[in-house]
Design a protein around this motif. Structure first.
Motif, PDB file in Angstrom:
ATOM      1  N   GLY A   1     -35.844 -49.587 -31.909  1.00 50.50           N
ATOM      2  CA  GLY A   1     -37.408 -49.804 -31.694  1.00 50.50           C
ATOM      3  C   GLY A   1     -37.783 -49.189 -30.246  1.00 50.50           C
ATOM      4  O   GLY A   1     -38.954 -49.644 -29.786  1.00 50.50           O
ATOM      5  N   GLU A   2     -37.408 -47.919 -29.925  1.00 46.47           N
ATOM      6  CA  GLU A   2     -37.824 -47.280 -28.945  1.00 46.47           C
ATOM      7  C   GLU A   2     -39.110 -46.379 -29.278  1.00 46.47           C
ATOM      8  O   GLU A   2     -39.960 -45.887 -28.694  1.00 46.47           O
ATOM      9  CB  GLU A   2     -37.130 -46.397 -28.194  1.00 46.47           C
ATOM     10  N   ILE A   3     -39.381 -46.239 -30.612  1.00 44.74           N
ATOM     11  CA  ILE A   3     -40.290 -45.259 -31.109  1.00 44.74           C
ATOM     12  C   ILE A   3     -41.616 -46.369 -31.166  1.00 44.74           C
ATOM     13  O   ILE A   3     -41.567 -47.181 -32.008  1.00 44.74           O
ATOM     14  CB  ILE A   3     -40.151 -44.598 -32.376  1.00 44.74           C
ATOM     15  N   THR A   4     -42.798 -46.040 -30.836  1.00 44.06           N
ATOM     16  CA  THR A   4     -43.779 -46.684 -30.929  1.00 44.06           C
ATOM     17  C   THR A   4     -45.210 -45.897 -31.290  1.00 44.06           C
ATOM     18  O   THR A   4     -45.042 -44.834 -31.352  1.00 44.06           O
ATOM     19  CB  THR A   4     -44.474 -47.655 -29.577  1.00 44.06           C
ATOM     20  N   VAL A   5     -46.302 -46.550 -31.596  1.00 43.58           N
ATOM     21  CA  VAL A   5     -47.374 -45.525 -32.212  1.00 43.58           C
ATOM     22  C   VAL A   5     -48.466 -45.901 -31.103  1.00 43.58           C
ATOM     23  O   VAL A   5     -48.908 -46.920 -30.910  1.00 43.58           O
ATOM     24  CB  VAL A   5     -47.793 -46.202 -33.606  1.00 43.58           C
ATOM     25  N   HIS A   6     -49.129 -44.847 -30.692  1.00 38.70           N
ATOM     26  CA  HIS A   6     -50.314 -44.976 -30.013  1.00 38.70           C
ATOM     27  C   HIS A   6     -51.626 -44.536 -31.044  1.00 38.70           C
ATOM     28  O   HIS A   6     -51.153 -43.818 -31.953  1.00 38.70           O
ATOM     29  CB  HIS A   6     -50.129 -43.910 -28.779  1.00 38.70           C
ATOM     30  N   TYR A   7     -52.677 -44.593 -30.655  1.00 40.21           N
ATOM     31  CA  TYR A   7     -53.957 -44.384 -31.434  1.00 40.21           C
ATOM     32  C   TYR A   7     -54.980 -43.647 -30.875  1.00 40.21           C
ATOM     33  O   TYR A   7     -55.343 -44.206 -29.582  1.00 40.21           O
ATOM     34  CB  TYR A   7     -54.409 -45.709 -31.983  1.00 40.21           C
ATOM     35  N   GLN A   8     -55.358 -42.642 -31.393  1.00 37.72           N
ATOM     36  CA  GLN A   8     -56.586 -41.973 -30.499  1.00 37.72           C
ATOM     37  C   GLN A   8     -57.680 -42.121 -31.553  1.00 37.72           C
ATOM     38  O   GLN A   8     -57.754 -41.751 -32.835  1.00 37.72           O
ATOM     39  CB  GLN A   8     -56.208 -40.463 -30.512  1.00 37.72           C
TER      40      GLN A   8
ATOM     41  N   GLY B   1     -62.743 -44.545 -36.925  1.00 36.45           N
ATOM     42  CA  GLY B   1     -61.153 -44.496 -37.575  1.00 36.45           C
ATOM     43  C   GLY B   1     -60.359 -43.885 -36.346  1.00 36.45           C
ATOM     44  O   GLY B   1     -60.701 -43.748 -35.029  1.00 36.45           O
ATOM     45  N   VAL B   2     -59.225 -44.111 -36.290  1.00 37.50           N
ATOM     46  CA  VAL B   2     -57.928 -43.531 -35.408  1.00 37.50           C
ATOM     47  C   VAL B   2     -57.038 -42.751 -36.037  1.00 37.50           C
ATOM     48  O   VAL B   2     -56.552 -42.850 -37.356  1.00 37.50           O
ATOM     49  CB  VAL B   2     -57.522 -45.013 -34.919  1.00 37.50           C
ATOM     50  N   GLU B   3     -56.462 -42.074 -35.155  1.00 32.63           N
ATOM     51  CA  GLU B   3     -55.096 -41.271 -35.619  1.00 32.63           C
ATOM     52  C   GLU B   3     -53.871 -41.727 -34.851  1.00 32.63           C
ATOM     53  O   GLU B   3     -53.776 -42.001 -33.871  1.00 32.63           O
ATOM     54  CB  GLU B   3     -55.294 -39.610 -35.253  1.00 32.63           C
ATOM     55  N   ALA B   4     -52.979 -42.007 -35.815  1.00 35.64           N
ATOM     56  CA  ALA B   4     -51.684 -42.740 -35.451  1.00 35.64           C
ATOM     57  C   ALA B   4     -50.653 -41.651 -35.042  1.00 35.64           C
ATOM     58  O   ALA B   4     -50.623 -40.455 -35.751  1.00 35.64           O
ATOM     59  CB  ALA B   4     -51.095 -43.336 -36.463  1.00 35.64           C
ATOM     60  N   LEU B   5     -50.235 -41.585 -33.533  1.00 29.38           N
ATOM     61  CA  LEU B   5     -49.414 -40.588 -32.996  1.00 29.38           C
ATOM     62  C   LEU B   5     -48.061 -41.331 -32.501  1.00 29.38           C
ATOM     63  O   LEU B   5     -48.213 -42.240 -31.732  1.00 29.38           O
ATOM     64  CB  LEU B   5     -50.274 -40.056 -31.765  1.00 29.38           C
TER      65      LEU B   5
END
Length: 567
Positions: free
Chosen positions: A317-324, A336-340
């Protein structure tokens, strides 16, 4: 000899003879008599059997037979067997000799000679196939490893017995197969093998490892300069055009070069370093060779550690998602948002996507990573919509890698994630780069159509950095395109850059596509894109990518201020 014994010899399907205690021929069946008379004319009976062996066989083999016969006749061994190459060394007839003692009051031995030439030929074919490539006739990986192991051991004994390994991979060879067909591709590999073979000395070893990969072992090199010269020669020779069926084909290759040293204990270690050096050449764009050195070993070790850490990160679970956010230029609203993907290492902190995404691509972990990002992002957007009606119609853009897109079950995987999370498919935007699509255009078109059947939208990402032709865009059923940040960031610096962006937007609109501009960092960028009637934009001017827990506040207040600050 008794009549029954003679009849018994005649019944045998092989050459058979009976010897007395002194090794003289006492009896033989007709086929054996004929064979022995072919060796030496005259009476056979009463002559030493070993005399025929002396005339028929090489000295070493004849001596071995004489000693074996003597051992059996003396009762020292119960049986003697030997495969005998008879006749000319270039094309021998193989016979299996079997000598057993006679049982009963009469001392002596029974000699059986069986023709095993077909068996030997089969064994030779099997042995050849075990160590040779069936297409090119070159040595294969197994024999190359054996030769390399010998070179490693020789260097241990003699520090001056240097060797070098060149690991070759043809650049973009898949395009040859796709353009001209696999038959032409195979023929080209055969010609490449022949051209490489002509460059080598007799002591060198050339092998095909499969596909479009070759390896060269150069023994007794003087040093790195000679190894480099060989690599340079290979590049120049392969750069010359290949002519097949009146068609000129140009190919290049990437080479990794390793100079042997006492540090190497096993062939796999040498090939590992040569392979890593070759990939470094690929990163230079191909048609290049790279010498493996300590610095590259550090980089390789870092990549290996990074791969292991990435596997651990995916599991823990070290990988998370940020949103722009993606913003409408006409209304200023977030649409909308882009998942990164973001990776927070427990000891190293945030690791840049530019460092771990390529590793995920190379190792195949991108499939697991991509599914994780899509699943997390879908769950977050569904939760966001439940808690905030204004966010219920926000679109979700997710980057898709080439490895993911080419998987035969990828459409089904996406459909399953959407069903599992309850995400509205019509709000999902899958972003694909031009290079991914052009790798196999026909399959790409079919895959996009399958996504559109699910109501999932498809976006061409980083537009302008690849093929970017009108016919190319028309061929694929896109819904929108993203103008690459490199054009957006420079469009206010020169009129030419502005015209490029203007042309892309106008072309997209004529095809009924919406446009999103990436990399908007200045108000001047926003104003220029608005004047060009670009629908949407994203970039640091609006917001940096933010963690999922900050999305609610971002949607409530709109873009412009960091989460947690007063309006």
């Amino acid at each position: 000899m008794l009549p029954d014994s003679v009849d018994l010899l005649e019944s045998l399907p092989t050459h058979a003879a009976v010897l007395d205690a002194a090794g003289l021929v006492m009896a033989a069946n007709a086929s054996c008599l004929e064979l022995l008379r072919e060796i030496e004319d005259g009476e056979v009976l009463g002559r030493p059997f070993s005399a025929y062996c002396d005339r028929l066989l090489a000295t070493a083999a004849a001596t071995g037979v004489r000693e074996g016969l003597a051992s059996v006749l003396a009762g020292l061994v119960p049986r003697y067997e030997m495969d005998l190459p008879c006749g000319r060394p270039q094309n021998p007839t193989w016979r299996a000799l079997c000598v057993t003692p006679l049982r009963g009051p009469r001392l002596g031995a029974l000699v059986i000679l069986s023709d095993i030439s077909r068996q030997k030929q089969l064994e030779e074919h099997i042995l050849h196939d075990a160590f040779h490539d069936t297409l090119t006739g070159l040595f294969n990986r197994a024999l190359f490893l054996n030769r390399l192991d010998q070179s490693i051991k020789r260097l241990k004994r003699n520090p001056e017995a240097l060797y070098a390994v060149l690991y070759l991979d043809m650049d973009r060879f898949k395009l040859v197969n796709k353009t001209f067909g696999h038959v032409t591709g195979d023929r080209l590999l055969m010609i490449i093998a022949n051209r490489l073979q002509k460059l080598l000395r007799e002591a060198d070893t050339l092998a095909r490892f499969g596909g479009d990969e070759f390896a060269i072992l150069v023994d007794d090199v003087t040093g790195i300069s000679e190894a480099s010269a060989m690599a340079d020669t290979v590049l120049r020779q392969l750069a010359a055009p290949f002519r097949l069926k009146k068609q000129e084909i140009f190919v290049t290759c990437s080479i990794g070069v390793v100079l042997g040293s006492a540090a190497y204990e096993h062939p796999d270690q040498v090939l590992r370093d040569a392979d890593n050096a070759m990939y470094s050449s690929k990163e230079h764009g191909g048609d290049h060779y790279t010498l493996f050195d300590a610095g590259l070993r550090v980089v390789t070790q870092r990549r290996m550690e990074m791969e292991m850490a990435l596997r651990h990160a995916l599991e823990h679970g070290e990988i998370t998602v940020h949103y722009q956010p993606i913003v409408s230029l006409s209304t200023g609203a977030i649409t909308g948002v882009e998942a990164l993907a973001r990776w927070k290492h427990p000891s190293q902190g945030l690791i840049a996507p530019s460092e771990f995404i390529p590793i995920a691509e190379e190792t195949g972990l991108i499939n697991e990573l991509g599914a994780l990002v899509l699943r997390q992002a879908c769950r977050r957007m569904v939760d966001l919509g439940r808690g905030n009606p204004d966010a219920a119609n926000l679109t979700l853009s997710v980057n898709i890698s080439g490895r993911q897109f080419k998987r035969p079950d990828f459409v089904e995987e996406v459909a399953a994630i959407l069903a599992e999370t309850g995400m509205n498919p019509s709000l999902v935007r899958l972003e694909l780069t031009e290079s991914v699509l052009m790798d196999n255009a026909d399959e790409a078109v079919e895959t996009i159509k399958r996504f559109k059947a699910l109501s999932v939208k498809v976006v061409i990402d980083d537009f302008g950095t690849g093929y970017s032709s009108l016919s190319y865009i028309q061929r694929f059923p896109f819904d929108s395109l993203k103008v690459d940040r490199s054009f957006v960031g420079n469009m206010n610096e020169a009129e030419q850059n502005m015209e490029i962006v203007r042309t892309i937007i106008a072309m997209a609109h004529k095809l009924g596509l919406e446009v999103v501009a990436e990399g908007v960092e200045l108000d001047a960028h926003r104003e220029a894109l608005t004047d060009l009637h670009c629908e949407s934009a994203q970039g640091f001017y609006f917001s940096r990518p933010i963690p999922g827990e900050d999305l609610d506040e971002l949607v409530r207040r709109g873009w412009g201020q960091p989460p947690g600050t007063a309006a």
